[in-house]
Every structure is written in structure tokens, then in C-alpha cells.
Scaffold this active site. Sequence first.
Site, PDB file in Angstrom:
ATOM      1  N   HIS A  88      -1.243 -12.139   0.482  1.00 17.53           N
ATOM      2  CA  HIS A  88      -2.079 -11.129  -0.164  1.00 17.53           C
ATOM      3  C   HIS A  88      -2.859 -11.671  -1.355  1.00 17.53           C
ATOM      4  O   HIS A  88      -4.027 -11.317  -1.556  1.00 17.53           O
ATOM      5  CB  HIS A  88      -1.208  -9.951  -0.607  1.00 17.53           C
ATOM      6  CG  HIS A  88      -1.947  -8.667  -0.724  1.00 17.53           C
ATOM      7  ND1 HIS A  88      -1.354  -7.446  -0.572  1.00 17.53           N
ATOM      8  CD2 HIS A  88      -3.254  -8.401  -0.987  1.00 17.53           C
ATOM      9  CE1 HIS A  88      -2.247  -6.480  -0.729  1.00 17.53           C
ATOM     10  NE2 HIS A  88      -3.403  -7.034  -0.986  1.00 17.53           N
ATOM     11  N   TYR A 144       0.849  -1.188   0.000  1.00 18.98           N
ATOM     12  CA  TYR A 144       0.000   0.000   0.000  1.00 18.98           C
ATOM     13  C   TYR A 144       0.890   1.246   0.000  1.00 18.98           C
ATOM     14  O   TYR A 144       1.282   1.778   1.047  1.00 18.98           O
ATOM     15  CB  TYR A 144      -0.927   0.006   1.218  1.00 18.98           C
ATOM     16  CG  TYR A 144      -1.971  -1.088   1.208  1.00 18.98           C
ATOM     17  CD1 TYR A 144      -2.261  -1.809   0.047  1.00 18.98           C
ATOM     18  CD2 TYR A 144      -2.680  -1.408   2.362  1.00 18.98           C
ATOM     19  CE1 TYR A 144      -3.224  -2.813   0.045  1.00 18.98           C
ATOM     20  CE2 TYR A 144      -3.650  -2.406   2.359  1.00 18.98           C
ATOM     21  CZ  TYR A 144      -3.909  -3.104   1.206  1.00 18.98           C
ATOM     22  OH  TYR A 144      -4.864  -4.090   1.216  1.00 18.98           O
ATOM     23  N   PRO A 166     -15.775  -3.293   1.182  1.00 18.79           N
ATOM     24  CA  PRO A 166     -17.121  -3.728   1.559  1.00 18.79           C
ATOM     25  C   PRO A 166     -18.226  -2.770   1.139  1.00 18.79           C
ATOM     26  O   PRO A 166     -19.398  -3.153   1.135  1.00 18.79           O
ATOM     27  CB  PRO A 166     -17.046  -3.819   3.087  1.00 18.79           C
ATOM     28  CG  PRO A 166     -16.007  -2.816   3.460  1.00 18.79           C
ATOM     29  CD  PRO A 166     -14.979  -2.901   2.369  1.00 18.79           C
TER      30      PRO A 166
END
Length: 297
Positions: A128, A53, A209
Site C-alpha cells: 500500500h 478501508y 483519478p
Amino acid sequence: MRYRTLGDLRVSAVGLGAMPLSIEGRPDEARALATVHAALDAGVTLLDTADSYHLPGAEPGHNELLVARALAAYGGDTADVLVATKGGRGRSADGGWTVTGNARHLKTAAEASLKRLGVEAIGLYQLHKPDPAVPFEESVGALRELLDEGTIRLAGVSNADVGQIRAAREILGDRLVSVQNQYSPAVRDSEAELALCAELGLAFLPWSPLGGISRSSLDGPSRVGALRRFGAFHDVAAQRGVSPQQVCLAWLSAKSPVVIPIPGASRPETVRDSAAAADLVLDAAELARLDGALSRP
């Protein structure tokens, strides 16, 4: 804040996905730190990060370092905070995402993550993404070695299918505690994986989500299909006096006690709103309405 179980730990029923604090469009550091601190103030005890990230082609581990700085600068107690990180992906200079799942890379990546987080052992370390060029058993075997060495305390897999989850369980036993797959109103193709996690008692951590909700705004231009499918989340939100995002997270949590959403945030007010969803319980009629809307073509 309500709580759920991850392995032998109790964590907040809603976590924080820290990725937006380090990739393209990220806030300045002051706002990034304030966002993490707002999450902690709201009772969030699960922070999700990864070594990949960061901006394209630079700053590997930026998000892990940021999370570590935020925790160090926080004035309250962080003893119960679980930092979950991931290894096996990278960023290329053109903004793409790479996958490297061989055992040597994963072990080196975990050691680097351990140093950046400044901890004695990584609380939760997740593969990942499966590497199609590497046997899955090799990648998960590296997690087992990291567990045995004490570099990590708990292990998980991300972007895994049913067969891979079962294979990881065979290799790791009850030290496999989580599966992190994409799941949202817009993307629901991990139904089988969610059902398996419920069967095995594995925490299911949906990434992205809130997919579908931001694209269904009733206040601006929207496709008719989006209004039909996702508009119900806005309708229920209006009736409850909460945000559609809270309704979405509550809908996810109602899917199973093993579900722990990890919505991303880049502003304190956003993370506070998401955290409040932990205390929102939708009734059977509301859940049926949402599910019914999503089942329409």
C-alpha cells in the site's frame, strides 16, 4: 466495455475503487452492494480494495468483506473479476493513516485478506505504501514470498517512486504487474512513474483519478484558477453530452494504454457513469485543449 491488460489478464478499462463504501460518509450496506453490482452489470472487472478501508480504529478489513459479500450475492458470472487488495497501512482511532511495511506484518495481513475475500489466492496484492522505517527490499521481499507460497497470484506497489518501481521489478521480475499512484488533473506529479510503467509494460492504476473535477463545478462557487485549469473538462463534456467525470477518465486513459483508472463510487448511478467512460475516445484536438488548460499556472 473496452479492456486493457494487467499482467497476463484482461480487465475492464475502468475499474472501481471501493474505498468510499467503507470509510467516513459511507452508504448503508444495501446501497454499497447495489453500487458494486452496478459496476459488474456495466462490465467492470477490476475491483480495488484494501484491508485499511474502514472507519477509524475499528472494523479492519470492512471493505474486503463487503466486496466479498457483493460478489457472492451477485447473480451473474464473476469468474473474470479481479479483486485487487493492498496491505501495509492501517487506521488509527483519530482517523489517521499508519504505515507498517515489515515482512512479518505484510505476510500476516495478506493471510487475513485472503480469508476475508474467501478465495484460494488473492488475484492482485499490492504494497500500500513504502514504510520509511523498513528497507523497501524487505517489504517487496515479503510480496515475493507470498507469490512463491501461492497466497497471491500477482503483485504490485502503490505510492512508489521511480527508484522503488525499478527495485521492485528487480526483486519480482514479471510478477510485478501494477503501480497504483495518485494521478488526476489536480495531481500530476507521477508523470515519471507513468512513463516508466509504459516502458516496462506495468499497469498504472491512478487512485483519486477525478481530483480537481469536483472542485471545478461551473454550477457553483469556484476559484478563478480552478475554472481556468479544470473548466475545459466541463466545456468538452458539454459539447460531447457527457459528464466532466467521463471526460476526465477518458483523458487519463488516453495518456497510455497501460493506464486503468479506478474511480471511487458510493452510488450505482455514479459507477455507471464512470464505467461508460471506457467507451469515450477523445480526439487529438480535445486532448490538446485539456492538456493546454492544465499547463496554465
